[in-house]
Design an enzyme around this catalytic site. Sequence first.
Site, mmCIF file in Angstrom:
data_model
loop_
_atom_site.group_PDB
_atom_site.id
_atom_site.type_symbol
_atom_site.label_atom_id
_atom_site.label_comp_id
_atom_site.label_asym_id
_atom_site.label_seq_id
_atom_site.Cartn_x
_atom_site.Cartn_y
_atom_site.Cartn_z
ATOM 1 N N CYS A 125 15.329 2.840 -23.706
ATOM 2 C CA CYS A 125 16.528 2.671 -24.451
ATOM 3 C C CYS A 125 17.278 0.992 -24.672
ATOM 4 C CB CYS A 125 17.675 3.430 -23.659
ATOM 5 S SG CYS A 125 18.271 2.748 -21.936
ATOM 6 N N CYS A 167 15.282 -1.908 -20.729
ATOM 7 C CA CYS A 167 14.644 -0.641 -20.481
ATOM 8 C C CYS A 167 13.645 -0.215 -21.565
ATOM 9 C CB CYS A 167 15.449 0.515 -20.220
ATOM 10 S SG CYS A 167 14.855 2.185 -20.409
ATOM 11 N N LYS A 208 0.462 7.462 3.949
ATOM 12 C CA LYS A 208 0.073 6.271 4.112
ATOM 13 C C LYS A 208 -0.955 5.631 5.333
ATOM 14 C CE LYS A 208 4.415 4.893 2.477
ATOM 15 N NZ LYS A 208 5.254 3.618 2.626
ATOM 16 N N PRO A 238 0.747 -1.213 0.185
ATOM 17 C CA PRO A 238 -0.086 -0.006 -0.042
ATOM 18 C C PRO A 238 0.877 1.144 -0.005
ATOM 19 C CG PRO A 238 -0.670 -1.541 1.695
ATOM 20 C CD PRO A 238 0.574 -2.022 1.251
ATOM 21 N N GLU A 239 0.654 2.118 -0.948
ATOM 22 C CA GLU A 239 1.356 3.354 -1.033
ATOM 23 C C GLU A 239 0.160 4.384 -0.774
ATOM 24 O OE1 GLU A 239 4.574 3.654 -3.754
ATOM 25 O OE2 GLU A 239 4.794 1.544 -3.948
ATOM 26 N N CYS A 266 19.294 5.914 -18.712
ATOM 27 C CA CYS A 266 18.230 6.931 -18.601
ATOM 28 C C CYS A 266 18.266 7.761 -17.322
ATOM 29 C CB CYS A 266 16.895 6.329 -18.810
ATOM 30 S SG CYS A 266 16.399 5.680 -20.413
ATOM 31 N N CYS A 298 17.213 2.625 -14.398
ATOM 32 C CA CYS A 298 17.695 2.360 -15.651
ATOM 33 C C CYS A 298 19.188 3.012 -15.838
ATOM 34 C CB CYS A 298 17.119 2.967 -16.922
ATOM 35 S SG CYS A 298 18.051 2.796 -18.414
HETATM 36 ZN ZN ZN Z 1 16.837 3.626 -20.105
#
Ligand code: ZN
Length: 281
Positions: free
Chosen positions: A257, A254, A68, A19-20, A279, A276
């Site tokens: 990319c 990814c 939360k 849960p967020e 990125c 990533c």
């Molecule tokens: Zn990437």
Amino acid sequence: MPGGAIDPTARARLPRPVPEGPTVARWAEALRALEGQPLVSVEAPRRWRPRTDRLVGSSIGSVESRGKHLLLHLSTGDTIHAHALQYGSWDVGTLGLPLRKEPRFIRLRLRTATHDAVYYHGPVMEVLSPSELLAHEALAALGPDLMHDDFDAREARRRLATAGERPIGDALLDQRLVAGIGNIFKSEGLFLAGIDPRRATRGVSARDLTRLWRRLVPVMHESARQAGPTATLPPARREGRQRHWVYRRRGHACFECGTPIAMERQGEFRRATYYCPACQR
Ligand SMILES: [Zn+2]
């Protein structure tokens, strides 16, 4: 595992909902169906009954999510405070809602003339008096709530600046700095904003943070509107069961990319952060 033995830790590694902020906001929205109606019955584990028994006949004035944390403010002046950590969940439905789990897992069950609400497994469920609510340390310490319309980005930046050398991927989980982000949205948000989670928080500029909130908050609101598991990938980009850009995708290419997604454990609780390496700078 050697010899094909059953890994005793395998169970703990099964995916489970975490849960967020958006999940808690969705529960709050569902619980608003009970607002204004007298509680016909309130079931709770024995140790809470002296407090929950007095709630019968009162009504829920308002439902609030703070990060939360979930707060049900009652006409008696009391507040039910629930925090699901990684285990709890709510079911809300019309009267006669079937139980999803055994009764021993129920932490709270509220019934009005038209609705049932059941809270399972939640490690935090307490009934607070008005003075206890005001003095509640975890609630008082919460940082600005990303899910709230009046999110104070300046205050979030001020608090995050105190994190110093802590990596941003760790600091974002600290609910005292900014409230509502859990492990999924931490990784996904930093990917969407192109921020390397290993960077020291003090080196993340105001511009980076602005970009992070601008990319992340709409995704969190969209998630709160949707039923079912958290998804951050736009529907057009989902293939099979893929629902996230980087979360739980270690070693996979990814989507932007093609670089393999990396994972690193961060902070005191060694929470997994996915990113990533190409990125995110
Ligand atoms: Zn990437």
